[in-house]
Enzyme design. Structure first.
Site, short mmCIF file in Angstrom:
data_model
loop_
_atom_site.label_atom_id
_atom_site.label_comp_id
_atom_site.label_asym_id
_atom_site.label_seq_id
_atom_site.Cartn_x
_atom_site.Cartn_y
_atom_site.Cartn_z
N TRP A 156 0.81 -1.22 0.00
CA TRP A 156 0.00 0.00 0.00
C TRP A 156 0.85 1.27 0.00
O TRP A 156 0.55 2.22 -0.73
CB TRP A 156 -0.99 0.00 1.17
CG TRP A 156 -2.13 -0.95 0.91
CD1 TRP A 156 -2.47 -2.05 1.64
CD2 TRP A 156 -3.07 -0.90 -0.18
NE1 TRP A 156 -3.55 -2.69 1.07
CE2 TRP A 156 -3.95 -2.00 -0.04
CE3 TRP A 156 -3.26 -0.03 -1.27
CZ2 TRP A 156 -4.99 -2.26 -0.94
CZ3 TRP A 156 -4.30 -0.29 -2.16
CH2 TRP A 156 -5.14 -1.38 -1.99
N ASP A 204 -1.41 6.53 6.42
CA ASP A 204 -2.53 5.70 5.96
C ASP A 204 -2.76 4.65 7.04
O ASP A 204 -1.94 3.75 7.22
CB ASP A 204 -2.17 5.04 4.62
CG ASP A 204 -3.25 4.07 4.12
OD1 ASP A 204 -4.27 3.88 4.83
OD2 ASP A 204 -3.07 3.52 3.01
N LYS A 253 -12.45 -1.68 6.69
CA LYS A 253 -11.66 -2.69 7.38
C LYS A 253 -12.17 -2.85 8.82
O LYS A 253 -12.47 -3.93 9.25
CB LYS A 253 -10.18 -2.33 7.37
CG LYS A 253 -9.64 -1.88 6.00
CD LYS A 253 -9.63 -2.99 4.96
CE LYS A 253 -9.44 -2.51 3.53
NZ LYS A 253 -8.21 -1.84 3.22
C1 LIG Z 1 -7.68 -1.27 1.83
C2 LIG Z 1 -6.54 -0.34 1.86
C3 LIG Z 1 -6.35 0.63 0.87
C4 LIG Z 1 -7.25 0.78 -0.32
O1 LIG Z 1 -8.52 1.21 0.04
P1 LIG Z 1 -9.58 1.61 -1.08
O2 LIG Z 1 -10.82 1.79 -0.29
O3 LIG Z 1 -9.67 0.49 -2.07
O4 LIG Z 1 -9.14 2.87 -1.70
C5 LIG Z 1 -5.26 1.47 1.00
N1 LIG Z 1 -4.42 1.38 2.03
C6 LIG Z 1 -4.57 0.45 3.00
C7 LIG Z 1 -3.60 0.39 4.12
C8 LIG Z 1 -5.63 -0.43 2.94
O5 LIG Z 1 -5.81 -1.35 3.91
#
Ligand SMILES: *Cc1c(COP(=O)(O)O)cnc(C)c1O
Length: 367
Positions: free
Chosen positions: A103, A174, A198
């Protein structure tokens, strides 16, 4: 409590506490006697105003977010934030990134469209990802507008169990896959963002927690709906926010506040339970001859546990047996292979115990 559904180990969109789904079902046709579903009400009406205000107040309480920070309810997920962050915070100049998994790798690639990106540290090696480079050795440009990290790499199972020292450069994180799974010191970050699907609610909602002094520096071509200052000034109502997702996230926040574990309550209880769950699973994997984990112990994720069967020929049988045992969505991400158990807040301790029982049983028959 008897088990009415299988245990769901999806990495996301992921399991939502069953209590929350039942509440939402009970209120589906008529929210609090107003005669409308939450899906059907104006985002500017008094009912929804109260829903979003309560959700923000609960989020602020759980994470102890001070008034120095704005809380934004946005859309587009963390992948959109990969662009929105540099559009707002880079000034088209320098931004530094630490790459510890798939990511953060994606984040830095996207940022290159908008600014001068420098990789302060990268954990990639022949095996993929599975470590965090020593913070003291990161090369952080003093004139970088921000330093970006992904504090829980959902695909690779790498989690920061410390707040990085960014040498005074604003820290952007993030936290999509572990926000609200543990207590954090928000004041150490300039900006925290994450998709809800999540740990917090359904897909479609992105949470952004941003220090107010970071607002108002968007590039001129930044879309207004993605300009943090515009979104903040309009209390997340510049465009129609994802109302139903915010409502469900609000119910999840209330659920977190009600949690109790080992004498603790709220987010502290949730964190303690997540630690207990992770120990249970990693201990079982470490004790086995059949399964292996490749992530360094000091940065193992409490939320996402990738593991491999030493004989990959057994993968299909493993997954089929798991499904029969009521353990769903254990297949690993295609880029890593093997298995992955995501054990977010909504996964009870009994669900992890059921997985551990299955791991042992499968090994007995195939090990
Ligand atoms: C799931 C996830 C993403 C992507 O999320 P989207 O909703 O598909 O944009 C980005 N970074 C992390 C750490 C994630 O777990």
């Amino acid at each position: 409590m008897s088990r009415s559904r299988p245990y769901n180990f999806s990495a996301g969109p992921a399991a939502i506490p069953e209590e929350v789904l039942q509440e939402a079902a009970a209120e589906m046709l008529d929210w609090h006697g107003c005669g409308m579903s939450v899906m059907e009400m104006s985002h500017r009406g008094p009912q929804f105003e109260s829903i979003i205000a309560q959700a923000e107040a609960d989020l602020r309480e759980l994470l102890r977010i001070s008034d120095d920070y704005a809380v934004l309810f946005m859309q587009g997920g963390a992948i959109a934030e990969n662009a929105i962050v540099p559009l707002n915070l880079s000034g088209g100049a320098k931004a530094d990134y630490v790459v510890t998994g798939s990511w953060s790798q994606k984040s830095q690639l996207e940022a290159r469209k908008y600014c001068d990106v420098h990789i302060s540290a990268s954990a990639h090696d022949e095996q993929g990802y599975g470590s965090i480079p020593d913070n003291a050795a990161w090369s952080i440009r003093p004139d970088a507008q921000y330093l970006h990290v992904c504090t829980n790499e959902t695909i690779d199972g790498v989690e920061f169990h410390f707040v990085p020292d960014s040498h005074g450069v604003p820290l952007v994180a993030d936290m999509s896959s572990h926000l609200l799974s543990r207590q954090i010191d928000v004041s150490r970050y300039a900006c925290i963002y994450g998709g809800a699907q999540k740990n917090i609610g359904p897909a479609g909602l992105t949470l952004v927690i941003i220090r107010r002094d970071m607002l108002g520096h968007a590039l001129p071509h930044c879309p207004s709906a993605f300009d943090y200052a515009v979104v903040a000034a309009n209390h997340s109502m510049f465009n129609t926010p994802p109302t139903y997702a915010i409502y469900i996230a609000g119910l999840v926040l209330q659920w977190i506040k009600r949690q109790r574990f080992e004498g603790l309550s709220g987010l502290a209880a949730v964190e303690a339970r997540n630690i207990a769950k992770a120990h249970l699973l990693y201990d079982a994997l470490d004790a086995s001859q059949l399964y292996e984990t490749r992530v360094g112990r000091e940065c193992r994720s409490r939320m996402n546990v990738p593991f491999h069967l030493r004989e990959s020929a057994l993968n299909a049988a493993f997954l089929q047996g798991a499904e029969s045992a009521g353990l769903l969505q254990l297949k690993g991400h295609k880029s890593v292979g093997g298995m992955r158990a995501s054990i977010y807040n909504a996964m009870p301790l009994e669900g992890v115990q059921a997985l551990v029982d299955y791991l042992k049983d499968f090994e007995k028959h195939h090990g």
